[in-house]
Design an enzyme around this catalytic site. Structure first.
Site, PDB file in Angstrom:
ATOM      1  N   TYR A   1       0.813  -1.214   0.000  1.00 54.50           N
ATOM      2  CA  TYR A   1       0.000   0.000   0.000  1.00 54.50           C
ATOM      3  C   TYR A   1       0.849   1.268   0.000  1.00 54.50           C
ATOM      4  O   TYR A   1       0.365   2.336  -0.365  1.00 54.50           O
ATOM      5  CB  TYR A   1      -0.956   0.022   1.197  1.00 54.50           C
TER       6      TYR A   1
ATOM      7  N   GLY B   1     -16.348   1.086  -2.576  1.00 55.49           N
ATOM      8  CA  GLY B   1     -17.004   2.375  -2.456  1.00 55.49           C
ATOM      9  C   GLY B   1     -18.257   2.523  -3.293  1.00 55.49           C
ATOM     10  O   GLY B   1     -18.952   3.544  -3.198  1.00 55.49           O
TER      11      GLY B   1
ATOM     12  N   GLY C   1     -22.657   6.970  -3.605  1.00 59.96           N
ATOM     13  CA  GLY C   1     -21.952   8.077  -4.249  1.00 59.96           C
ATOM     14  C   GLY C   1     -21.168   7.688  -5.478  1.00 59.96           C
ATOM     15  O   GLY C   1     -20.282   8.441  -5.917  1.00 59.96           O
TER      16      GLY C   1
ATOM     17  N   PRO D   1     -15.450  -4.228   1.666  1.00 59.80           N
ATOM     18  CA  PRO D   1     -16.796  -4.682   2.037  1.00 59.80           C
ATOM     19  C   PRO D   1     -17.913  -3.793   1.501  1.00 59.80           C
ATOM     20  O   PRO D   1     -19.080  -4.176   1.558  1.00 59.80           O
ATOM     21  CB  PRO D   1     -16.761  -4.644   3.568  1.00 59.80           C
ATOM     22  N   LEU D   2     -17.547  -2.635   0.955  1.00 52.42           N
ATOM     23  CA  LEU D   2     -18.536  -1.751   0.349  1.00 52.42           C
ATOM     24  C   LEU D   2     -18.345  -1.681  -1.169  1.00 52.42           C
ATOM     25  O   LEU D   2     -18.672  -0.684  -1.812  1.00 52.42           O
ATOM     26  CB  LEU D   2     -18.458  -0.349   0.969  1.00 52.42           C
TER      27      LEU D   2
END
Length: 329
Positions: A56, A211, A216, A207-208
């Site tokens: 990362y 995004g 949005g 988990p979303l």
């Protein structure tokens, strides 16, 4: 916030964690002060599980350093997870694909991660991707050495399949497997019987839906040039419209629970069993508050059935391009 025990090695974490990837890569330019504020707000709200990786920071240690700086005043209250397994010296065309889980590299990454995080031990050390050129028994044995030396507490795997899990587990018990899991991505459910058999916990990244399941989402091309969503199949024409319609239906269902669609998606994950914890990421302290409140949302069997009716098999579009797609063996 309530806690969950992941795996049979005593790893206890908050039932919602925090993923740091988006603070330094993949979602446009980062903002270190904002990222630190979000991490500290998560801790204020009871989050104890924070996830980062050598990768990362693109080999610079930036993500681990940011996380270490954010938690330095409460390090003993939290669980820090990081990862090894990429060749950070790879050529540009191979970056993010070239793997390196050779024992010497694992030891080197561990020492670098300890320095970047500013800690004397790593709570969870994951193999980021399975390296077909290095026997998993050698990987597990090297992590076992690090555990015996006090540098690491728990061994984790990411994007590994049943055979790999079993082989690793015979050398050093695996505490957790990490993979993408959300209402958009459900393939990993086929690994759950193996996790139950071995006593391995599960950590759900993205988990979303990277995004998308926040209300949005914008079409590909409307993000910063460095944002991975511009090339993600789920944001492409054809898939995007179908995914938007699904999120709209989920949003309407969430409203009947006085909740947001993000909270509904995270509560759905928590309802899949006590063996798993999601790690949503965000740069916004306000989003952190929204995400953590999902732990208070209880879904009935009727709610779960309604969600499955909207997305019975996941979202539309593959989660990775062919060159990046992990193979589970």
């Amino acid at each position: 916030m309530n806690r969950r025990t992941l795996g049979s090695q005593g790893l206890q974490v908050s039932e919602i964690g925090y993923g740091t990837m988006g603070l330094t890569m993949a979602y446009g330019p980062g903002d270190t002060p904002e990222g630190i504020a979000a991490i500290r707000r998560a801790h204020d709200l009871g989050v104890t599980f924070f996830d980062t990786a050598e990768f990362y920071g693109l080999g610079t240690g930036a993500s681990e350093t940011l996380l270490g700086q954010a938690v330095k005043d409460f390090r003993e209250e939290v669980v820090l997870a990081t990862k090894f397994g990429f060749d950070m010296s790879a050529s540009p065309e191979q970056f993010g694909i070239a793997l390196d889980s050779r024992p010497d590299n694992i030891r080197k990454v561990a020492d670098n991660s300890l320095r970047h995080l500013g800690v004397d031990h790593i709570d969870v050390f994951y193999q980021h991707r399975v390296d077909p050129d290095v026997p998993i028994e050698d990987v597990a044995g090297t992590v076992k050495e690090l555990i015996d030396a006090g540098k690491v507490k728990h061994f984790g795997l990411s994007e590994a399949g049943p055979e790999t899990l079993r082989k690793a587990h015979t050398v050093q018990p695996v505490s957790v497997l990490q993979s993408e899991y959300s209402l958009f991505e459900r393939d990993v459910e086929r690994l759950f019987p193996t996790l139950d058999e071995l006593g391995v916990g599960f950590v759900a990244y993205a988990p979303l839906g990277r995004g998308f399941i926040t209300g949005g989402a914008r079409p590909a091309g409307q993000y910063d040039a460095s944002d991975m969503r511009n090339t993600d199949a789920r944001w492409q024409p054809g898939n995007f419209e179908k995914n938007i319609k699904a999120v709209e239906r989920l949003t309407a269902l969430a409203a009947t629970k006085q909740a947001t669609v993000s909270q509904l998606a995270l509560a759905w994950l928590l309802a899949q069993g006590e063996h798993l914890v999601p790690i949503p990421g965000t740069r916004s302290p306000q989003r952190v508050e929204e995400n953590t409140r999902a732990a208070d949302l209880v879904l009935s069997d009727t709610d779960l059935a309604a969600i499955d009716d909207i997305l019975p098999h996941g979202g539309f579009g593959a989660r990775y391009g062919e060159e990046y797609a992990p193979t589970w063996t």
